[in-house]
Design an enzyme around this catalytic site. Structure first.
Site, mmCIF file in Angstrom:
data_model
loop_
_atom_site.group_PDB
_atom_site.id
_atom_site.type_symbol
_atom_site.label_atom_id
_atom_site.label_comp_id
_atom_site.label_asym_id
_atom_site.label_seq_id
_atom_site.Cartn_x
_atom_site.Cartn_y
_atom_site.Cartn_z
ATOM 1 N N THR A 11 0.819 -1.221 0.000
ATOM 2 C CA THR A 11 0.000 0.000 0.000
ATOM 3 C C THR A 11 0.854 1.274 0.000
ATOM 4 N N ASP A 14 6.276 2.661 -3.154
ATOM 5 C CA ASP A 14 7.013 1.714 -3.997
ATOM 6 C C ASP A 14 6.207 0.448 -4.243
ATOM 7 N N ARG A 36 -5.472 -1.779 9.522
ATOM 8 C CA ARG A 36 -5.585 -0.363 9.897
ATOM 9 C C ARG A 36 -7.067 -0.029 10.042
ATOM 10 N N ASP A 59 1.367 -8.528 9.577
ATOM 11 C CA ASP A 59 2.160 -7.403 10.084
ATOM 12 C C ASP A 59 3.601 -7.892 10.243
ATOM 13 N N LEU A 81 9.113 -4.478 1.206
ATOM 14 C CA LEU A 81 9.081 -3.010 1.171
ATOM 15 C C LEU A 81 8.393 -2.426 2.400
ATOM 16 N N SER A 85 8.781 4.125 7.456
ATOM 17 C CA SER A 85 9.799 4.634 6.531
ATOM 18 C C SER A 85 10.118 6.116 6.708
ATOM 19 N N THR A 126 18.580 1.147 2.308
ATOM 20 C CA THR A 126 18.446 2.592 2.082
ATOM 21 C C THR A 126 19.774 3.348 2.202
ATOM 22 N N GLU A 128 20.034 5.953 3.735
ATOM 23 C CA GLU A 128 20.120 6.474 5.114
ATOM 24 C C GLU A 128 21.179 5.705 5.917
ATOM 25 N N TYR A 150 15.853 4.973 12.420
ATOM 26 C CA TYR A 150 15.455 4.346 11.145
ATOM 27 C C TYR A 150 16.690 3.758 10.447
ATOM 28 N N LYS A 154 17.370 -0.186 9.716
ATOM 29 C CA LYS A 154 17.549 -0.647 8.328
ATOM 30 C C LYS A 154 18.902 -1.323 8.140
ATOM 31 N N ARG A 185 4.019 9.814 -3.387
ATOM 32 C CA ARG A 185 4.851 9.958 -2.189
ATOM 33 C C ARG A 185 3.999 10.451 -1.009
HETATM 34 P P1 NAP Z 1 5.954 4.051 2.340
HETATM 35 O O1 NAP Z 1 5.204 4.739 1.244
HETATM 36 O O2 NAP Z 1 6.030 4.684 3.663
HETATM 37 O O3 NAP Z 1 5.286 2.595 2.499
HETATM 38 C C1 NAP Z 1 5.573 1.789 3.600
HETATM 39 C C2 NAP Z 1 4.696 0.559 3.545
HETATM 40 O O4 NAP Z 1 4.993 -0.271 4.680
HETATM 41 C C3 NAP Z 1 3.174 0.842 3.614
HETATM 42 O O5 NAP Z 1 2.498 -0.049 2.753
HETATM 43 C C4 NAP Z 1 2.851 0.510 5.069
HETATM 44 O O6 NAP Z 1 1.505 0.101 5.265
HETATM 45 C C5 NAP Z 1 3.768 -0.681 5.278
HETATM 46 N N1 NAP Z 1 3.980 -0.996 6.691
HETATM 47 C C6 NAP Z 1 4.278 -0.140 7.706
HETATM 48 N N2 NAP Z 1 4.369 -0.797 8.863
HETATM 49 C C7 NAP Z 1 4.105 -2.106 8.599
HETATM 50 C C8 NAP Z 1 4.022 -3.263 9.384
HETATM 51 N N3 NAP Z 1 4.233 -3.228 10.714
HETATM 52 N N4 NAP Z 1 3.734 -4.447 8.790
HETATM 53 C C9 NAP Z 1 3.512 -4.490 7.455
HETATM 54 N N5 NAP Z 1 3.564 -3.423 6.642
HETATM 55 C C10 NAP Z 1 3.857 -2.234 7.204
HETATM 56 O O7 NAP Z 1 7.438 3.737 1.876
HETATM 57 P P2 NAP Z 1 8.076 3.706 0.405
HETATM 58 O O8 NAP Z 1 8.591 5.056 0.084
HETATM 59 O O9 NAP Z 1 7.153 3.011 -0.511
HETATM 60 O O10 NAP Z 1 9.360 2.799 0.676
HETATM 61 C C11 NAP Z 1 9.317 1.392 0.501
HETATM 62 C C12 NAP Z 1 10.475 0.767 1.260
HETATM 63 O O11 NAP Z 1 11.703 1.254 0.751
HETATM 64 C C13 NAP Z 1 10.506 1.075 2.749
HETATM 65 O O12 NAP Z 1 11.022 -0.074 3.397
HETATM 66 C C14 NAP Z 1 11.485 2.216 2.863
HETATM 67 O O13 NAP Z 1 12.067 2.237 4.159
HETATM 68 C C15 NAP Z 1 12.475 1.850 1.783
HETATM 69 N N6 NAP Z 1 13.176 2.959 1.136
HETATM 70 C C16 NAP Z 1 12.489 3.989 0.621
HETATM 71 C C17 NAP Z 1 13.157 5.009 -0.046
HETATM 72 C C18 NAP Z 1 12.426 6.173 -0.649
HETATM 73 O O14 NAP Z 1 13.080 7.183 -0.945
HETATM 74 N N7 NAP Z 1 11.140 6.061 -0.903
HETATM 75 C C19 NAP Z 1 14.562 4.946 -0.172
HETATM 76 C C20 NAP Z 1 15.225 3.842 0.352
HETATM 77 C C21 NAP Z 1 14.520 2.841 0.995
HETATM 78 P P3 NAP Z 1 0.330 1.168 5.603
HETATM 79 O O15 NAP Z 1 -0.131 1.695 4.268
HETATM 80 O O16 NAP Z 1 -0.700 0.339 6.276
HETATM 81 O O17 NAP Z 1 0.930 2.225 6.467
HETATM 82 O O1 G4F Z 2 12.081 13.841 2.464
HETATM 83 P P1 G4F Z 2 12.752 13.457 3.737
HETATM 84 O O2 G4F Z 2 11.898 13.332 4.934
HETATM 85 O O3 G4F Z 2 13.534 12.124 3.408
HETATM 86 P P2 G4F Z 2 14.779 11.384 4.103
HETATM 87 O O4 G4F Z 2 14.895 11.736 5.526
HETATM 88 O O5 G4F Z 2 15.968 11.620 3.237
HETATM 89 O O6 G4F Z 2 14.320 9.859 4.022
HETATM 90 C C1 G4F Z 2 13.769 9.306 2.817
HETATM 91 O O7 G4F Z 2 14.819 8.803 2.020
HETATM 92 C C2 G4F Z 2 15.545 7.699 2.610
HETATM 93 C C3 G4F Z 2 16.630 7.316 1.598
HETATM 94 O O8 G4F Z 2 17.780 8.098 1.846
HETATM 95 C C4 G4F Z 2 14.575 6.570 2.850
HETATM 96 F F1 G4F Z 2 15.229 5.480 3.340
HETATM 97 C C5 G4F Z 2 13.508 7.016 3.828
HETATM 98 O O9 G4F Z 2 12.577 5.954 4.010
HETATM 99 C C6 G4F Z 2 12.780 8.209 3.218
HETATM 100 O O10 G4F Z 2 12.090 7.775 2.079
HETATM 101 O O11 G4F Z 2 13.902 14.516 4.072
HETATM 102 C C7 G4F Z 2 14.875 14.877 3.134
HETATM 103 C C8 G4F Z 2 15.703 16.034 3.679
HETATM 104 C C9 G4F Z 2 16.215 15.827 5.102
HETATM 105 O O12 G4F Z 2 17.553 16.263 5.172
HETATM 106 C C10 G4F Z 2 15.356 16.717 5.945
HETATM 107 O O13 G4F Z 2 15.979 17.212 7.143
HETATM 108 O O14 G4F Z 2 14.868 17.191 3.737
HETATM 109 C C11 G4F Z 2 15.119 17.844 4.965
HETATM 110 N N1 G4F Z 2 13.965 18.667 5.312
HETATM 111 C C12 G4F Z 2 13.976 20.017 5.467
HETATM 112 N N2 G4F Z 2 12.748 20.431 5.830
HETATM 113 C C13 G4F Z 2 12.722 18.220 5.562
HETATM 114 C C14 G4F Z 2 11.955 19.348 5.906
HETATM 115 N N3 G4F Z 2 12.196 16.974 5.546
HETATM 116 C C15 G4F Z 2 10.882 16.837 5.848
HETATM 117 N N4 G4F Z 2 10.326 15.605 5.788
HETATM 118 N N5 G4F Z 2 10.102 17.914 6.211
HETATM 119 C C16 G4F Z 2 10.599 19.197 6.263
HETATM 120 O O15 G4F Z 2 9.883 20.141 6.573
#
Ligand code: NAP
Ligand code: G4F
Length: 323
Positions: A11, A14, A36, A59, A81, A85, A126, A128, A150, A154, A185
Protein backbone atom coordinates in the site's frame (compact mmCIF):
# COMPACT_ATOMS: atom_id res chain seq x y z
CA UNK A 1 4.95 -20.47 -16.12
CA UNK A 2 3.18 -17.70 -14.24
CA UNK A 3 5.31 -16.43 -11.35
CA UNK A 4 3.94 -15.57 -7.89
CA UNK A 5 5.20 -12.50 -6.08
CA UNK A 6 4.53 -11.39 -2.51
CA UNK A 7 5.01 -7.70 -1.72
CA UNK A 8 5.10 -6.35 1.83
CA UNK A 9 4.36 -2.62 1.96
CA UNK A 10 2.13 -2.98 -1.10
CA UNK A 11 0.00 0.00 0.00
CA UNK A 12 3.05 2.29 0.06
CA UNK A 13 4.56 4.36 -2.75
CA UNK A 14 7.01 1.71 -4.00
CA UNK A 15 4.66 -1.20 -3.34
CA UNK A 16 2.05 0.30 -5.65
CA UNK A 17 4.51 0.97 -8.50
CA UNK A 18 6.13 -2.44 -8.10
CA UNK A 19 2.77 -4.25 -8.06
CA UNK A 20 1.84 -2.49 -11.30
CA UNK A 21 5.16 -3.44 -12.91
CA UNK A 22 4.85 -7.10 -11.88
CA UNK A 23 1.23 -7.33 -13.08
CA UNK A 24 2.34 -5.90 -16.43
CA UNK A 25 4.98 -8.63 -16.57
CA UNK A 26 2.31 -11.29 -16.03
CA UNK A 27 2.95 -12.10 -12.34
CA UNK A 28 0.26 -13.13 -9.87
CA UNK A 29 0.75 -10.56 -7.10
CA UNK A 30 -0.13 -10.95 -3.42
CA UNK A 31 0.20 -8.00 -1.07
CA UNK A 32 0.69 -8.15 2.67
CA UNK A 33 -1.62 -5.61 4.29
CA UNK A 34 -1.42 -4.66 7.95
CA UNK A 35 -4.72 -4.08 9.73
CA UNK A 36 -5.58 -0.36 9.90
CA UNK A 37 -8.80 1.38 10.98
CA UNK A 38 -8.98 3.40 7.77
CA UNK A 39 -8.49 2.70 4.08
CA UNK A 40 -4.88 2.40 2.89
CA UNK A 41 -5.37 1.25 -0.71
CA UNK A 42 -5.68 4.67 -2.37
CA UNK A 43 -2.38 4.34 -4.27
CA UNK A 44 -3.44 1.00 -5.76
CA UNK A 45 -6.73 2.61 -6.86
CA UNK A 46 -4.85 5.59 -8.29
CA UNK A 47 -2.85 3.17 -10.49
CA UNK A 48 -6.03 1.23 -11.40
CA UNK A 49 -4.80 -2.12 -10.01
CA UNK A 50 -6.65 -2.50 -6.69
CA UNK A 51 -8.83 -5.39 -7.88
CA UNK A 52 -5.95 -7.27 -9.52
CA UNK A 53 -4.14 -8.22 -6.31
CA UNK A 54 -4.69 -10.85 -3.64
CA UNK A 55 -4.52 -9.35 -0.16
CA UNK A 56 -3.06 -11.22 2.80
CA UNK A 57 -3.53 -9.95 6.31
CA UNK A 58 -0.25 -9.58 8.19
CA UNK A 59 2.16 -7.40 10.08
CA UNK A 60 5.96 -7.51 9.90
CA UNK A 61 6.03 -7.36 13.71
CA UNK A 62 4.02 -10.60 13.90
CA UNK A 63 6.12 -13.60 12.86
CA UNK A 64 3.16 -15.98 12.69
CA UNK A 65 1.29 -13.78 10.21
CA UNK A 66 4.40 -13.57 8.05
CA UNK A 67 4.78 -17.35 8.04
CA UNK A 68 1.13 -17.78 7.01
CA UNK A 69 1.52 -15.20 4.23
CA UNK A 70 4.58 -16.95 2.79
CA UNK A 71 2.90 -20.36 2.95
CA UNK A 72 -0.30 -19.02 1.31
CA UNK A 73 1.30 -16.91 -1.42
CA UNK A 74 3.74 -19.67 -2.53
CA UNK A 75 5.97 -16.89 -3.80
CA UNK A 76 8.74 -17.25 -6.35
CA UNK A 77 9.80 -13.75 -5.32
CA UNK A 78 9.28 -11.76 -2.10
CA UNK A 79 9.83 -7.99 -2.07
CA UNK A 80 10.11 -6.66 1.48
CA UNK A 81 9.08 -3.01 1.17
CA UNK A 82 7.05 -2.75 4.38
CA UNK A 83 8.53 -0.35 6.94
CA UNK A 84 8.05 2.61 9.22
CA UNK A 85 9.80 4.63 6.53
CA UNK A 86 9.71 8.22 7.81
CA UNK A 87 13.09 9.14 9.31
CA UNK A 88 11.60 11.98 11.38
CA UNK A 89 9.16 9.64 13.18
CA UNK A 90 11.88 7.15 14.01
CA UNK A 91 13.06 9.29 16.94
CA UNK A 92 9.49 9.32 18.32
CA UNK A 93 8.86 5.60 17.67
CA UNK A 94 12.32 4.04 17.87
CA UNK A 95 11.11 0.68 19.19
CA UNK A 96 8.36 0.16 16.61
CA UNK A 97 10.82 1.22 13.94
CA UNK A 98 13.39 -1.27 15.24
CA UNK A 99 10.89 -4.12 15.36
CA UNK A 100 9.25 -3.53 11.98
CA UNK A 101 12.23 -2.31 9.92
CA UNK A 102 14.81 -4.52 11.62
CA UNK A 103 13.38 -7.68 13.20
CA UNK A 104 10.57 -7.79 10.62
CA UNK A 105 13.18 -8.67 8.00
CA UNK A 106 14.24 -11.70 10.06
CA UNK A 107 10.60 -12.80 10.35
CA UNK A 108 10.42 -12.93 6.56
CA UNK A 109 13.82 -14.52 6.03
CA UNK A 110 13.00 -17.20 8.63
CA UNK A 111 9.67 -17.97 6.96
CA UNK A 112 11.45 -18.32 3.61
CA UNK A 113 14.25 -20.42 5.10
CA UNK A 114 11.80 -22.82 6.77
CA UNK A 115 8.91 -23.02 4.32
CA UNK A 116 10.07 -21.81 0.91
CA UNK A 117 13.87 -21.82 0.49
CA UNK A 118 13.69 -21.53 -3.33
CA UNK A 119 12.01 -18.10 -2.99
CA UNK A 120 14.07 -15.11 -4.11
CA UNK A 121 14.11 -12.21 -1.63
CA UNK A 122 14.50 -8.46 -2.07
CA UNK A 123 15.24 -6.21 0.92
CA UNK A 124 14.51 -2.48 0.74
CA UNK A 125 17.76 -1.11 2.13
CA UNK A 126 18.45 2.59 2.08
CA UNK A 127 21.03 5.32 1.57
CA UNK A 128 20.12 6.47 5.11
CA UNK A 129 22.54 3.71 6.22
CA UNK A 130 25.40 5.89 4.89
CA UNK A 131 24.25 8.73 7.17
CA UNK A 132 27.40 10.60 8.13
CA UNK A 133 28.99 9.85 4.81
CA UNK A 134 32.41 8.20 4.69
CA UNK A 135 33.01 8.83 0.96
CA UNK A 136 32.00 11.68 -1.33
CA UNK A 137 30.02 9.33 -3.62
CA UNK A 138 28.54 6.31 -1.87
CA UNK A 139 28.65 2.86 -3.45
CA UNK A 140 28.34 -0.77 -2.32
CA UNK A 141 31.77 -0.63 -0.60
CA UNK A 142 31.26 2.60 1.35
CA UNK A 143 31.20 2.04 5.14
CA UNK A 144 27.87 2.73 6.87
CA UNK A 145 27.28 5.33 9.63
CA UNK A 146 23.53 5.62 10.27
CA UNK A 147 22.25 8.80 11.94
CA UNK A 148 18.70 7.89 12.97
CA UNK A 149 16.88 4.99 14.64
CA UNK A 150 15.45 4.35 11.15
CA UNK A 151 18.96 4.10 9.66
CA UNK A 152 20.09 1.82 12.48
CA UNK A 153 17.07 -0.50 12.10
CA UNK A 154 17.55 -0.65 8.33
CA UNK A 155 21.21 -1.49 8.81
CA UNK A 156 20.17 -4.52 10.87
CA UNK A 157 17.74 -5.50 8.08
CA UNK A 158 20.52 -5.09 5.54
CA UNK A 159 23.08 -7.22 7.39
CA UNK A 160 20.61 -9.98 8.30
CA UNK A 161 19.82 -10.25 4.57
CA UNK A 162 23.53 -10.59 3.77
CA UNK A 163 23.86 -13.07 6.62
CA UNK A 164 21.00 -15.34 5.48
CA UNK A 165 22.42 -15.28 1.96
CA UNK A 166 25.83 -16.37 3.26
CA UNK A 167 24.59 -18.74 5.99
CA UNK A 168 21.78 -20.57 4.19
CA UNK A 169 22.43 -19.87 0.52
CA UNK A 170 19.17 -17.95 0.09
CA UNK A 171 18.77 -15.88 -3.08
CA UNK A 172 18.56 -12.68 -0.99
CA UNK A 173 19.50 -9.27 -2.41
CA UNK A 174 19.45 -5.75 -1.00
CA UNK A 175 18.78 -2.63 -3.00
CA UNK A 176 20.48 0.33 -1.35
CA UNK A 177 18.11 2.88 -2.78
CA UNK A 178 18.62 6.61 -2.59
CA UNK A 179 15.59 8.90 -2.18
CA UNK A 180 12.91 8.33 -4.78
CA UNK A 181 9.71 10.27 -5.12
CA UNK A 182 6.50 10.44 -7.18
CA UNK A 183 2.98 11.85 -7.08
CA UNK A 184 2.23 8.88 -4.75
CA UNK A 185 4.85 9.96 -2.19
CA UNK A 186 3.58 10.42 1.39
CA UNK A 187 2.85 14.05 2.22
CA UNK A 188 5.31 14.08 5.16
CA UNK A 189 8.39 13.70 2.91
CA UNK A 190 9.96 16.96 1.85
CA UNK A 191 9.41 16.82 -1.94
CA UNK A 192 5.70 16.08 -1.63
CA UNK A 193 5.33 18.54 1.27
CA UNK A 194 6.77 21.19 -1.06
CA UNK A 195 4.74 20.32 -4.19
CA UNK A 196 1.50 20.11 -2.19
CA UNK A 197 2.21 23.48 -0.54
CA UNK A 198 3.20 25.15 -3.83
CA UNK A 199 -0.09 23.97 -5.37
CA UNK A 200 -2.04 25.37 -2.40
CA UNK A 201 -0.15 28.67 -2.45
CA UNK A 202 -0.67 29.03 -6.22
CA UNK A 203 -4.41 28.33 -5.84
CA UNK A 204 -4.75 30.77 -2.92
CA UNK A 205 -5.41 28.11 -0.26
CA UNK A 206 -2.19 28.59 1.76
CA UNK A 207 0.34 31.41 2.17
CA UNK A 208 3.52 30.00 3.63
CA UNK A 209 5.56 26.80 3.74
CA UNK A 210 7.44 25.89 6.92
CA UNK A 211 10.55 23.76 6.43
CA UNK A 212 13.60 22.63 8.39
CA UNK A 213 17.13 22.26 7.03
CA UNK A 214 16.86 23.36 3.40
CA UNK A 215 20.64 23.11 2.93
CA UNK A 216 20.47 19.30 3.19
CA UNK A 217 21.31 17.59 -0.10
CA UNK A 218 19.68 14.49 -1.53
CA UNK A 219 20.11 12.30 -4.60
CA UNK A 220 16.47 12.22 -5.78
CA UNK A 221 15.06 9.90 -8.45
CA UNK A 222 11.63 8.73 -9.65
CA UNK A 223 10.06 5.74 -7.84
CA UNK A 224 8.69 4.36 -11.11
CA UNK A 225 12.27 3.99 -12.40
CA UNK A 226 13.56 2.49 -9.14
CA UNK A 227 11.08 -0.42 -8.87
CA UNK A 228 12.45 -1.69 -12.19
CA UNK A 229 15.86 -2.05 -10.50
CA UNK A 230 14.28 -4.10 -7.66
CA UNK A 231 12.83 -6.55 -10.18
CA UNK A 232 16.09 -6.76 -12.14
CA UNK A 233 18.00 -7.73 -8.97
CA UNK A 234 15.81 -10.80 -8.51
CA UNK A 235 16.26 -11.86 -12.14
CA UNK A 236 20.04 -12.25 -11.71
CA UNK A 237 21.51 -15.70 -11.34
CA UNK A 238 23.43 -14.62 -8.22
CA UNK A 239 22.02 -12.55 -5.35
CA UNK A 240 23.94 -9.38 -4.52
CA UNK A 241 23.63 -5.81 -3.21
CA UNK A 242 23.24 -2.76 -5.44
CA UNK A 243 23.20 1.01 -5.01
CA UNK A 244 20.35 2.60 -6.97
CA UNK A 245 20.70 6.36 -7.42
CA UNK A 246 20.91 9.09 -10.05
CA UNK A 247 24.47 10.25 -9.27
CA UNK A 248 23.28 13.87 -8.87
CA UNK A 249 22.74 15.64 -5.54
CA UNK A 250 20.63 18.77 -4.98
CA UNK A 251 19.73 20.89 -1.96
CA UNK A 252 16.19 21.07 -0.60
CA UNK A 253 16.50 24.82 -1.30
CA UNK A 254 17.13 24.22 -5.03
CA UNK A 255 14.30 21.68 -5.16
CA UNK A 256 12.00 24.39 -3.71
CA UNK A 257 13.19 26.89 -6.29
CA UNK A 258 12.35 24.46 -9.11
CA UNK A 259 8.86 23.82 -7.72
CA UNK A 260 7.96 27.48 -7.08
CA UNK A 261 9.38 28.62 -10.44
CA UNK A 262 7.21 26.05 -12.25
CA UNK A 263 4.17 28.15 -11.22
CA UNK A 264 5.99 31.50 -11.58
CA UNK A 265 6.49 32.09 -7.86
CA UNK A 266 9.64 32.83 -5.85
CA UNK A 267 10.31 30.38 -3.00
CA UNK A 268 11.92 33.17 -0.93
CA UNK A 269 8.53 34.91 -0.67
CA UNK A 270 6.87 31.87 0.94
CA UNK A 271 9.35 29.55 2.68
CA UNK A 272 9.83 30.03 6.43
CA UNK A 273 12.56 28.18 8.30
CA UNK A 274 11.03 26.55 11.36
CA UNK A 275 13.23 24.87 14.01
CA UNK A 276 10.36 22.40 14.64
CA UNK A 277 11.32 20.62 11.40
CA UNK A 278 15.03 20.20 12.17
CA UNK A 279 16.12 16.69 13.20
CA UNK A 280 18.10 15.60 16.29
CA UNK A 281 20.84 14.41 13.90
CA UNK A 282 20.93 15.28 10.21
CA UNK A 283 22.18 13.47 7.14
CA UNK A 284 23.66 16.51 5.42
CA UNK A 285 24.37 15.06 2.02
CA UNK A 286 23.76 11.89 0.03
CA UNK A 287 25.16 11.20 -3.42
CA UNK A 288 25.05 7.71 -4.89
CA UNK A 289 27.21 5.97 -7.45
CA UNK A 290 24.90 3.63 -9.43
CA UNK A 291 27.80 2.27 -11.54
CA UNK A 292 27.33 -1.38 -10.48
CA UNK A 293 23.56 -1.32 -11.15
CA UNK A 294 24.28 0.17 -14.58
CA UNK A 295 26.98 -2.39 -15.39
CA UNK A 296 25.41 -5.58 -13.99
CA UNK A 297 21.66 -4.92 -14.18
CA UNK A 298 21.67 -2.66 -17.24
CA UNK A 299 19.63 -0.19 -15.17
CA UNK A 300 19.84 3.60 -15.36
CA UNK A 301 17.55 6.39 -14.15
CA UNK A 302 15.29 7.90 -16.81
CA UNK A 303 13.73 10.88 -15.02
CA UNK A 304 15.47 14.17 -14.18
CA UNK A 305 14.74 15.96 -10.90
CA UNK A 306 13.17 18.83 -12.80
CA UNK A 307 10.68 16.61 -14.66
CA UNK A 308 10.00 14.66 -11.44
CA UNK A 309 9.12 17.83 -9.51
CA UNK A 310 6.99 19.08 -12.40
CA UNK A 311 5.16 15.72 -12.54
CA UNK A 312 4.46 15.84 -8.78
CA UNK A 313 3.41 19.48 -8.80
CA UNK A 314 1.08 19.08 -11.80
CA UNK A 315 -0.63 16.17 -10.01
CA UNK A 316 -0.97 18.24 -6.81
CA UNK A 317 -2.36 21.23 -8.74
CA UNK A 318 -5.07 18.98 -10.24
CA UNK A 319 -5.88 17.42 -6.86
CA UNK A 320 -5.95 20.66 -4.85
CA UNK A 321 -8.10 22.38 -7.51
CA UNK A 322 -10.77 19.68 -7.01
CA UNK A 323 -10.85 19.95 -3.19
P1 NAP B 1 5.95 4.05 2.34
O1 NAP B 1 5.20 4.74 1.24
O2 NAP B 1 6.03 4.68 3.66
O3 NAP B 1 5.29 2.59 2.50
C1 NAP B 1 5.57 1.79 3.60
C2 NAP B 1 4.70 0.56 3.54
O4 NAP B 1 4.99 -0.27 4.68
C3 NAP B 1 3.17 0.84 3.61
O5 NAP B 1 2.50 -0.05 2.75
C4 NAP B 1 2.85 0.51 5.07
O6 NAP B 1 1.51 0.10 5.26
C5 NAP B 1 3.77 -0.68 5.28
N1 NAP B 1 3.98 -1.00 6.69
C6 NAP B 1 4.28 -0.14 7.71
N2 NAP B 1 4.37 -0.80 8.86
C7 NAP B 1 4.10 -2.11 8.60
C8 NAP B 1 4.02 -3.26 9.38
N3 NAP B 1 4.23 -3.23 10.71
N4 NAP B 1 3.73 -4.45 8.79
C9 NAP B 1 3.51 -4.49 7.46
N5 NAP B 1 3.56 -3.42 6.64
C10 NAP B 1 3.86 -2.23 7.20
O7 NAP B 1 7.44 3.74 1.88
P2 NAP B 1 8.08 3.71 0.40
O8 NAP B 1 8.59 5.06 0.08
O9 NAP B 1 7.15 3.01 -0.51
O10 NAP B 1 9.36 2.80 0.68
C11 NAP B 1 9.32 1.39 0.50
C12 NAP B 1 10.47 0.77 1.26
O11 NAP B 1 11.70 1.25 0.75
C13 NAP B 1 10.51 1.08 2.75
O12 NAP B 1 11.02 -0.07 3.40
C14 NAP B 1 11.49 2.22 2.86
O13 NAP B 1 12.07 2.24 4.16
C15 NAP B 1 12.48 1.85 1.78
N6 NAP B 1 13.18 2.96 1.14
C16 NAP B 1 12.49 3.99 0.62
C17 NAP B 1 13.16 5.01 -0.05
C18 NAP B 1 12.43 6.17 -0.65
O14 NAP B 1 13.08 7.18 -0.94
N7 NAP B 1 11.14 6.06 -0.90
C19 NAP B 1 14.56 4.95 -0.17
C20 NAP B 1 15.23 3.84 0.35
C21 NAP B 1 14.52 2.84 0.99
P3 NAP B 1 0.33 1.17 5.60
O15 NAP B 1 -0.13 1.69 4.27
O16 NAP B 1 -0.70 0.34 6.28
O17 NAP B 1 0.93 2.22 6.47
O1 G4F C 1 12.08 13.84 2.46
P1 G4F C 1 12.75 13.46 3.74
O2 G4F C 1 11.90 13.33 4.93
O3 G4F C 1 13.53 12.12 3.41
P2 G4F C 1 14.78 11.38 4.10
O4 G4F C 1 14.89 11.74 5.53
O5 G4F C 1 15.97 11.62 3.24
O6 G4F C 1 14.32 9.86 4.02
C1 G4F C 1 13.77 9.31 2.82
O7 G4F C 1 14.82 8.80 2.02
C2 G4F C 1 15.54 7.70 2.61
C3 G4F C 1 16.63 7.32 1.60
O8 G4F C 1 17.78 8.10 1.85
C4 G4F C 1 14.57 6.57 2.85
F1 G4F C 1 15.23 5.48 3.34
C5 G4F C 1 13.51 7.02 3.83
O9 G4F C 1 12.58 5.95 4.01
C6 G4F C 1 12.78 8.21 3.22
O10 G4F C 1 12.09 7.78 2.08
O11 G4F C 1 13.90 14.52 4.07
C7 G4F C 1 14.87 14.88 3.13
C8 G4F C 1 15.70 16.03 3.68
C9 G4F C 1 16.22 15.83 5.10
O12 G4F C 1 17.55 16.26 5.17
C10 G4F C 1 15.36 16.72 5.94
O13 G4F C 1 15.98 17.21 7.14
O14 G4F C 1 14.87 17.19 3.74
C11 G4F C 1 15.12 17.84 4.96
N1 G4F C 1 13.96 18.67 5.31
C12 G4F C 1 13.98 20.02 5.47
N2 G4F C 1 12.75 20.43 5.83
C13 G4F C 1 12.72 18.22 5.56
C14 G4F C 1 11.96 19.35 5.91
N3 G4F C 1 12.20 16.97 5.55
C15 G4F C 1 10.88 16.84 5.85
N4 G4F C 1 10.33 15.61 5.79
N5 G4F C 1 10.10 17.91 6.21
C16 G4F C 1 10.60 19.20 6.26
O15 G4F C 1 9.88 20.14 6.57
Amino acid sequence: MIKNALITGVTGQDGAYLAKLLLEKGYRVSGLVARRSSDTRWRLRELGIESELTYLDGDLADASSIQRAVIKAKPDEVYNLGAQSFVGSSWDQPITTGIVDGLGVTHLLEAIRQFSPHTRFYQASTSEMFGLIQAERQDENTPFYPRSPYGVAKLYGHWITVNYRESFGLHASSGILFNHESPLRGIEFVTRKVTDAVARIKLGKQRELRLGNIDAKRDWGFAGDYVEAMWLMLQQQKPDDYVVATGVTTTVREMCRIAFEHVELNYQDHVIIDPAFFRPAEVDVLLGNPGKAERVLGWSPKTSLESLIHMMLDADLRRVAKE
